[in-house]
Design a protein around this motif. Structure first.
Motif, PDB file in Angstrom:
ATOM      1  N   GLU A   1       0.818  -1.223   0.000  1.00 31.59           N
ATOM      2  CA  GLU A   1       0.000   0.000   0.000  1.00 31.59           C
ATOM      3  C   GLU A   1       0.846   1.265   0.000  1.00 31.59           C
ATOM      4  OE1 GLU A   1      -3.229   0.960  -0.391  1.00 31.59           O
ATOM      5  OE2 GLU A   1      -3.385  -1.109  -1.047  1.00 31.59           O
ATOM      6  N   THR A   2       1.951   1.274   0.729  1.00 32.07           N
ATOM      7  CA  THR A   2       2.813   2.455   0.760  1.00 32.07           C
ATOM      8  C   THR A   2       3.374   2.733  -0.625  1.00 32.07           C
ATOM      9  OG1 THR A   2       3.422   1.886   3.024  1.00 32.07           O
ATOM     10  CG2 THR A   2       4.805   3.496   1.904  1.00 32.07           C
ATOM     11  N   PHE A   3       3.812   1.680  -1.302  1.00 32.86           N
ATOM     12  CA  PHE A   3       4.340   1.825  -2.657  1.00 32.86           C
ATOM     13  C   PHE A   3       3.239   2.300  -3.605  1.00 32.86           C
ATOM     14  CE2 PHE A   3       5.485  -0.238  -6.786  1.00 32.86           C
ATOM     15  CZ  PHE A   3       6.537   0.606  -7.090  1.00 32.86           C
ATOM     16  N   ASN A   4       2.033   1.749  -3.466  1.00 30.34           N
ATOM     17  CA  ASN A   4       0.913   2.172  -4.311  1.00 30.34           C
ATOM     18  C   ASN A   4       0.627   3.661  -4.152  1.00 30.34           C
ATOM     19  OD1 ASN A   4       0.551  -0.423  -5.259  1.00 30.34           O
ATOM     20  ND2 ASN A   4      -1.076  -0.901  -3.818  1.00 30.34           N
ATOM     21  N   LYS A   5       0.641   4.144  -2.912  1.00 36.08           N
ATOM     22  CA  LYS A   5       0.372   5.567  -2.662  1.00 36.08           C
ATOM     23  C   LYS A   5       1.452   6.453  -3.277  1.00 36.08           C
ATOM     24  CE  LYS A   5      -2.247   4.851   1.564  1.00 36.08           C
ATOM     25  NZ  LYS A   5      -2.266   4.999   3.029  1.00 36.08           N
ATOM     26  N   GLU A   6       2.714   6.035  -3.164  1.00 39.10           N
ATOM     27  CA  GLU A   6       3.809   6.820  -3.725  1.00 39.10           C
ATOM     28  C   GLU A   6       3.746   6.856  -5.253  1.00 39.10           C
ATOM     29  OE1 GLU A   6       6.089   8.865  -2.416  1.00 39.10           O
ATOM     30  OE2 GLU A   6       4.912   8.526  -0.619  1.00 39.10           O
ATOM     31  N   VAL A   7       3.419   5.732  -5.860  1.00 35.62           N
ATOM     32  CA  VAL A   7       3.319   5.690  -7.325  1.00 35.62           C
ATOM     33  C   VAL A   7       2.134   6.532  -7.788  1.00 35.62           C
ATOM     34  CG1 VAL A   7       2.877   4.186  -9.301  1.00 35.62           C
ATOM     35  CG2 VAL A   7       4.480   3.480  -7.538  1.00 35.62           C
ATOM     36  N   LYS A   8       1.026   6.486  -7.048  1.00 39.18           N
ATOM     37  CA  LYS A   8      -0.139   7.297  -7.420  1.00 39.18           C
ATOM     38  C   LYS A   8       0.189   8.781  -7.315  1.00 39.18           C
ATOM     39  CE  LYS A   8      -5.019   7.978  -6.526  1.00 39.18           C
ATOM     40  NZ  LYS A   8      -6.210   7.506  -5.824  1.00 39.18           N
ATOM     41  N   ALA A   9       0.903   9.176  -6.263  1.00 35.58           N
ATOM     42  CA  ALA A   9       1.296  10.584  -6.111  1.00 35.58           C
ATOM     43  C   ALA A   9       2.241  11.005  -7.235  1.00 35.58           C
ATOM     44  CB  ALA A   9       1.951  10.795  -4.750  1.00 35.58           C
ATOM     45  N   ALA A  10       3.183  10.140  -7.588  1.00 38.02           N
ATOM     46  CA  ALA A  10       4.127  10.458  -8.676  1.00 38.02           C
ATOM     47  C   ALA A  10       3.401  10.516 -10.019  1.00 38.02           C
ATOM     48  CB  ALA A  10       5.241   9.426  -8.720  1.00 38.02           C
ATOM     49  N   ALA A  11       2.430   9.627 -10.235  1.00 38.16           N
ATOM     50  CA  ALA A  11       1.660   9.638 -11.485  1.00 38.16           C
ATOM     51  C   ALA A  11       0.794  10.884 -11.572  1.00 38.16           C
ATOM     52  CB  ALA A  11       0.798   8.387 -11.592  1.00 38.16           C
ATOM     53  N   THR A  12       0.210  11.293 -10.459  1.00 40.21           N
ATOM     54  CA  THR A  12      -0.601  12.516 -10.444  1.00 40.21           C
ATOM     55  C   THR A  12       0.274  13.725 -10.766  1.00 40.21           C
ATOM     56  OG1 THR A  12      -2.041  11.521  -8.776  1.00 40.21           O
ATOM     57  CG2 THR A  12      -2.158  13.908  -9.032  1.00 40.21           C
ATOM     58  N   LYS A  13       1.459  13.772 -10.177  1.00 36.31           N
ATOM     59  CA  LYS A  13       2.386  14.869 -10.447  1.00 36.31           C
ATOM     60  C   LYS A  13       2.858  14.845 -11.907  1.00 36.31           C
ATOM     61  CE  LYS A  13       6.450  17.028  -8.408  1.00 36.31           C
ATOM     62  NZ  LYS A  13       7.517  16.880  -7.406  1.00 36.31           N
ATOM     63  N   SER A  14       3.026  13.651 -12.457  1.00 35.05           N
ATOM     64  CA  SER A  14       3.506  13.506 -13.835  1.00 35.05           C
ATOM     65  C   SER A  14       2.455  13.879 -14.869  1.00 35.05           C
ATOM     66  CB  SER A  14       3.952  12.066 -14.090  1.00 35.05           C
ATOM     67  OG  SER A  14       4.998  11.711 -13.234  1.00 35.05           O
ATOM     68  N   THR A  15       1.181  13.840 -14.495  1.00 37.50           N
ATOM     69  CA  THR A  15       0.117  14.137 -15.455  1.00 37.50           C
ATOM     70  C   THR A  15      -0.458  15.541 -15.292  1.00 37.50           C
ATOM     71  OG1 THR A  15      -1.525  13.130 -13.984  1.00 37.50           O
ATOM     72  CG2 THR A  15      -0.582  11.732 -15.703  1.00 37.50           C
ATOM     73  N   GLU A  16       0.071  16.320 -14.363  1.00 33.42           N
ATOM     74  CA  GLU A  16      -0.434  17.684 -14.174  1.00 33.42           C
ATOM     75  C   GLU A  16      -0.215  18.507 -15.440  1.00 33.42           C
ATOM     76  OE1 GLU A  16       1.514  19.313 -10.786  1.00 33.42           O
ATOM     77  OE2 GLU A  16       0.151  18.357  -9.366  1.00 33.42           O
ATOM     78  N   ASN A  17      -1.275  19.130 -15.911  1.00 35.38           N
ATOM     79  CA  ASN A  17      -1.245  19.997 -17.090  1.00 35.38           C
ATOM     80  C   ASN A  17      -0.713  19.295 -18.337  1.00 35.38           C
ATOM     81  OD1 ASN A  17      -2.181  22.130 -15.448  1.00 35.38           O
ATOM     82  ND2 ASN A  17      -0.091  22.570 -14.817  1.00 35.38           N
ATOM     83  N   ILE A  18      -0.879  17.997 -18.423  1.00 32.58           N
ATOM     84  CA  ILE A  18      -0.449  17.215 -19.585  1.00 32.58           C
ATOM     85  C   ILE A  18      -1.699  16.658 -20.262  1.00 32.58           C
ATOM     86  CG2 ILE A  18       0.830  15.192 -20.387  1.00 32.58           C
ATOM     87  CD1 ILE A  18       2.712  17.272 -19.309  1.00 32.58           C
ATOM     88  N   ILE A  19      -1.787  16.842 -21.552  1.00 26.43           N
ATOM     89  CA  ILE A  19      -2.894  16.298 -22.339  1.00 26.43           C
ATOM     90  C   ILE A  19      -2.398  15.036 -23.043  1.00 26.43           C
ATOM     91  CG2 ILE A  19      -4.504  16.727 -24.234  1.00 26.43           C
ATOM     92  CD1 ILE A  19      -5.091  18.431 -21.788  1.00 26.43           C
ATOM     93  N   TRP A  20      -3.093  13.935 -22.827  1.00 24.56           N
ATOM     94  CA  TRP A  20      -2.776  12.674 -23.473  1.00 24.56           C
ATOM     95  C   TRP A  20      -3.413  12.637 -24.855  1.00 24.56           C
ATOM     96  CZ3 TRP A  20      -1.349   7.686 -20.927  1.00 24.56           C
ATOM     97  CH2 TRP A  20      -0.743   7.899 -19.695  1.00 24.56           C
ATOM     98  N   THR A  21      -2.953  11.740 -25.707  1.00 21.65           N
ATOM     99  CA  THR A  21      -3.612  11.488 -26.979  1.00 21.65           C
ATOM    100  C   THR A  21      -4.779  10.561 -26.685  1.00 21.65           C
ATOM    101  OG1 THR A  21      -1.506  11.678 -28.129  1.00 21.65           O
ATOM    102  CG2 THR A  21      -3.308  10.622 -29.322  1.00 21.65           C
ATOM    103  N   ALA A  22      -5.994  11.009 -26.990  1.00 21.27           N
ATOM    104  CA  ALA A  22      -7.197  10.254 -26.645  1.00 21.27           C
ATOM    105  C   ALA A  22      -7.309   8.988 -27.483  1.00 21.27           C
ATOM    106  CB  ALA A  22      -8.435  11.124 -26.845  1.00 21.27           C
ATOM    107  N   GLY A  23      -8.006   7.994 -26.926  1.00 23.43           N
ATOM    108  CA  GLY A  23      -8.257   6.757 -27.650  1.00 23.43           C
ATOM    109  C   GLY A  23      -9.327   6.970 -28.719  1.00 23.43           C
ATOM    110  N   LYS A  24      -9.272   6.164 -29.765  1.00 22.50           N
ATOM    111  CA  LYS A  24     -10.237   6.281 -30.859  1.00 22.50           C
ATOM    112  C   LYS A  24     -10.839   4.913 -31.159  1.00 22.50           C
ATOM    113  CE  LYS A  24      -7.782  10.082 -33.076  1.00 22.50           C
ATOM    114  NZ  LYS A  24      -7.086  10.522 -34.283  1.00 22.50           N
TER     115      LYS A  24
END
Length: 145
Positions: A102-125
């Motif tokens: 769980e500790t690792f999951n929380k850290e990865v989620k926080a890092a993923a949230t920080k990594s996606t801030e103000n980033i637009i992904w290419t949407a699926g089609k």
């Protein structure tokens, strides 16, 4: 001898043809579930959503943003699965992590949230080329040195 053979044949045929056919539990319950015809099936994504520069670039960005000091005492090889929900415009709607620690999951989620801030992904089609909501699943492995 003919009577014994005849009796044996009848008994064996009775046993063979009286076997009950097994049904799966899911099939048994689905047959009783009412199907709502007004709910459309989920869209089929032909071209999945992806991070600008590729999903491996996104995982490298998580490596940079993860707090390694919090993970020193947890273990050497840590694994989790990152699940992101991307909307039609490329915005990240939700981030989830699933792993044993769980500790690792929380850290990865926080890092993923920080990594996606103000980033637009290419949407699926889908197969018609229309942008749809997509779920992206990425395995993430961290080797603690």
């Amino acid at each position: 001898m003919k009577k014994i053979f005849c009796l044996f044949s009848i008994l064996s045929l009775t046993i063979v043809f009286s076997q009950k056919q097994e049904t799966k539990i899911a099939d048994r319950y689905q047959s009783f579930q009412p199907q709502d015809q007004s709910v459309p099936p989920p869209p089929r994504v032909t071209f999945p959503a992806h991070f600008l520069g590729g999903n491996s670039t996104f995982l490298k960005k998580i490596d940079k943003n993860i707090d390694k000091k919090k993970l020193e005492d947890i273990g050497e090889n840590l694994n989790t699965e990152i699940i992101l929900k991307i909307d039609q415009h490329g915005n990240v709607l939700n981030i989830s992590t699933y792993g044993k620690n769980e500790t690792f999951n929380k850290e990865v989620k926080a890092a993923a949230t920080k990594s996606t801030e103000n980033i637009i992904w290419t949407a699926g089609k889908n197969s018609q080329g229309e942008k749809v909501i997509d779920i992206v699943r990425l395995p993430y492995r961290f080797k603690n040195l």
